[in-house]
Design a protein around this motif. Structure first.
Motif, short mmCIF file in Angstrom:
data_model
loop_
_atom_site.label_atom_id
_atom_site.label_comp_id
_atom_site.label_asym_id
_atom_site.label_seq_id
_atom_site.Cartn_x
_atom_site.Cartn_y
_atom_site.Cartn_z
N ASN A 174 0.82 -1.21 0.00
CA ASN A 174 0.00 0.00 0.00
C ASN A 174 0.85 1.26 0.00
O ASN A 174 0.48 2.27 -0.61
N GLU A 175 2.00 1.22 0.68
CA GLU A 175 2.87 2.40 0.71
C GLU A 175 3.46 2.66 -0.67
O GLU A 175 3.60 3.82 -1.09
N ILE A 176 3.80 1.61 -1.40
CA ILE A 176 4.30 1.75 -2.77
C ILE A 176 3.24 2.41 -3.66
O ILE A 176 3.52 3.36 -4.40
N LEU A 177 2.01 1.91 -3.58
CA LEU A 177 0.93 2.46 -4.41
C LEU A 177 0.59 3.88 -3.99
O LEU A 177 0.27 4.74 -4.84
N LYS A 178 0.66 4.15 -2.70
CA LYS A 178 0.38 5.49 -2.19
C LYS A 178 1.34 6.52 -2.77
O LYS A 178 0.96 7.68 -3.01
N LYS A 179 2.58 6.11 -3.02
CA LYS A 179 3.60 7.02 -3.58
C LYS A 179 3.47 7.15 -5.10
O LYS A 179 4.26 7.85 -5.73
N GLY A 180 2.52 6.45 -5.67
CA GLY A 180 2.31 6.54 -7.11
C GLY A 180 3.32 5.78 -7.94
O GLY A 180 3.47 6.03 -9.14
N ILE A 181 4.00 4.83 -7.34
CA ILE A 181 5.01 4.02 -8.05
C ILE A 181 4.30 2.86 -8.75
O ILE A 181 3.53 2.13 -8.15
N THR A 182 4.58 2.71 -10.04
CA THR A 182 3.87 1.69 -10.83
C THR A 182 4.79 0.61 -11.39
O THR A 182 4.35 -0.22 -12.19
N ASN A 183 6.05 0.60 -10.97
CA ASN A 183 7.00 -0.44 -11.39
C ASN A 183 7.74 -0.93 -10.15
O ASN A 183 8.35 -0.13 -9.43
N VAL A 184 7.71 -2.23 -9.94
CA VAL A 184 8.26 -2.78 -8.69
C VAL A 184 9.08 -4.05 -8.96
O VAL A 184 8.62 -4.95 -9.67
N LEU A 185 10.28 -4.08 -8.38
CA LEU A 185 11.05 -5.32 -8.30
C LEU A 185 10.88 -5.84 -6.88
O LEU A 185 11.33 -5.20 -5.92
N ALA A 186 10.20 -6.97 -6.72
CA ALA A 186 9.91 -7.53 -5.39
C ALA A 186 10.77 -8.76 -5.17
O ALA A 186 10.64 -9.75 -5.89
N ILE A 187 11.65 -8.69 -4.18
CA ILE A 187 12.56 -9.81 -3.90
C ILE A 187 12.08 -10.52 -2.64
O ILE A 187 12.08 -9.95 -1.54
N PHE A 188 11.68 -11.78 -2.81
CA PHE A 188 11.18 -12.59 -1.70
C PHE A 188 12.23 -13.63 -1.30
O PHE A 188 13.22 -13.83 -1.99
N GLY A 189 11.97 -14.33 -0.18
CA GLY A 189 12.90 -15.32 0.33
C GLY A 189 12.64 -16.71 -0.21
O GLY A 189 12.06 -16.89 -1.29
N ASP A 190 13.09 -17.70 0.55
CA ASP A 190 12.97 -19.11 0.18
C ASP A 190 11.52 -19.45 -0.14
O ASP A 190 10.63 -19.34 0.71
N LYS A 191 11.26 -19.89 -1.35
CA LYS A 191 9.90 -20.14 -1.80
C LYS A 191 9.24 -21.31 -1.08
O LYS A 191 8.01 -21.48 -1.14
N ASN A 192 10.02 -22.14 -0.37
CA ASN A 192 9.46 -23.28 0.35
C ASN A 192 8.93 -22.91 1.72
O ASN A 192 8.24 -23.72 2.36
N MET A 193 9.25 -21.71 2.19
CA MET A 193 8.84 -21.31 3.54
C MET A 193 7.46 -20.68 3.52
O MET A 193 7.13 -19.88 2.64
N GLY A 234 17.11 -2.96 -15.84
CA GLY A 234 15.92 -3.01 -16.68
C GLY A 234 14.82 -2.07 -16.24
O GLY A 234 13.85 -1.84 -16.97
N PHE A 235 14.94 -1.51 -15.02
CA PHE A 235 13.93 -0.60 -14.49
C PHE A 235 14.36 0.86 -14.52
O PHE A 235 13.56 1.75 -14.27
N GLU A 236 15.64 1.13 -14.81
CA GLU A 236 16.22 2.45 -14.53
C GLU A 236 15.57 3.61 -15.27
O GLU A 236 15.67 4.74 -14.82
N LYS A 237 14.93 3.39 -16.40
CA LYS A 237 14.31 4.50 -17.11
C LYS A 237 12.87 4.73 -16.66
O LYS A 237 12.15 5.55 -17.22
N LYS A 238 12.48 4.00 -15.62
CA LYS A 238 11.12 4.13 -15.09
C LYS A 238 11.20 4.57 -13.63
O LYS A 238 12.22 4.42 -12.97
N ARG A 239 10.08 5.08 -13.12
CA ARG A 239 10.01 5.36 -11.68
C ARG A 239 9.66 4.02 -11.01
O ARG A 239 8.60 3.46 -11.26
N PHE A 240 10.57 3.53 -10.20
CA PHE A 240 10.35 2.18 -9.66
C PHE A 240 10.84 2.07 -8.22
O PHE A 240 11.52 2.96 -7.70
N ALA A 241 10.47 0.97 -7.61
CA ALA A 241 10.88 0.69 -6.23
C ALA A 241 11.30 -0.77 -6.12
O ALA A 241 10.82 -1.63 -6.86
#
Length: 329
Positions: A174-193, A234-241
């Motif tokens: 919600n904080e990302i969307l609140k800031k008006g950011i529309t491009n996101v790289l989301a890094i998660f942990g171990d997919k088995n957990m 790959g995100f650098e020309k966009k506004r991203f988080a």
């Protein structure tokens, strides 16, 4: 070599029974004050120290708690252990810390050791490879309560103390969307957990339809750094988080960002789920959804003491998150 004093030696020196010595040292009312004084004076002179293992055999409890974690490099676990040690000391318990190295085989060896030591209870964050819940349930049946925390099994009928994974992911998204950011790289942990699965599901649910995002997985900070180095360009020309699921991932991502010479928040935004210490190491400080290891430790200890007092029902307790604003997004 000096021989250790024993109850038998004290009894022989004073010509009394071993049981009389034992009860006198415990200030039992059936023993006269004069006898207590003689026994305690001789025990002090001989530097008598009760054998903890013998005490364990008699009482079936060591007044020790075991805390089992996959790693000790995680500040969240340091905070959790600090809370447990603080409360344990007040209640007359000591704490043994074990590291499973995220290996289910080592984890089982630790459980065996805890059983032999007759620990009073076990706090455990399970490994990503832990599949069988039965060994933990057997410990409960043997009078050794088990409280799972942070990384917990899916099995419902056990005591679990969890951070609000879905709530934390909701806050960050919600904080990302609140800031008006529309491009996101989301890094998660171990997919088995389960912790990763819950955070990924909730984050995806909220961001989908409002932002373009790429969800990837890293098992440690080194992998997070490699992912960030390869994908951020790959995100650098966009506004991203960049969203980091944990402190460990945040460390790797920030190292990559610094290596590339990028500035936060001028070039990109960063937000994390965190215990709080790692975000404070950067300038500007990283905005994060708080998941406090210390708070979790307090909740876990309270649950453990209720188990020891006789509570027989299983309970899941969730500590909800709050947003701590830095200047990174």
């Amino acid at each position: 070599m000096k021989q250790n004093a024993t109850l038998k030696k004290i009894a022989e020196r004073l010509n009394v029974s071993i049981s009389t010595v034992s009860r006198a040292l415990k200030n039992h009312p059936d023993i006269s004050e004069e006898t207590k004084k003689k026994i305690n004076e001789l025990a002090a002179l001989l530097e008598y120290d009760p054998n903890p293992y013998a005490v364990n055999l008699r009482t079936h409890s060591s007044r020790e708690f075991a805390v089992v974690v996959p790693s000790l490099s995680n500040f969240f676990y340091h905070s959790f252990i600090s809370a447990i040690e603080e409360d344990a000391r007040i209640d007359g318990y000591t704490v043994i810390i074990y590291r499973s190295a995220n290996d289910p085989v080592i984890e089982q060896e630790i459980l065996k050791s805890c059983r032999h030591k007759r620990v009073s209870g076990i706090f455990i964050a399970i490994t990503s490879g832990t599949k069988e819940i039965e060994p933990f349930l057997k410990l409960d049946l043997q009078g050794i309560p088990v409280v799972f925390f942070d990384k917990v099994p899916k099995y419902e009928s056990c005591n679990k103390i969890c951070v609000g994974d879905a709530h934390a992911a909701t806050i960050a998204a919600n904080e990302i969307l609140k800031k008006g950011i529309t491009n996101v790289l989301a890094i998660f942990g171990d997919k088995n957990m389960s912790i990763t699965q819950v955070r990924l599901q909730k984050f995806t649910e909220i961001v989908s339809g409002y932002a373009e995002f790429k969800a990837v997985h890293a098992n440690n900070s080194e992998e997070a750094e490699e992912i960030a180095l390869s994908m951020i360009p790959g995100f650098e020309k966009k506004r991203f988080a960049v969203f980091c699921m944990s402190d460990e991932i945040l460390v790797g991502a920030m190292k990559a960002i610094q290596r590339m010479g990028l500035k936060v928040p001028a070039d990109l935004g960063v937000i994390s789920i965190s215990d709080g210490m790692i975000p404070s190491l950067f300038y500007p400080e990283i905005t994060y959804a708080e998941t406090s290891g210390f708070k979790l430790g307090k909740l876990a200890f309270g649950r453990m003491m209720r188990c020891i007092a006789g509570s027989s029902f299983a309970q899941t307790i969730i500590d909800e998150s709050i947003l701590i604003e830095g200047g990174s997004i």
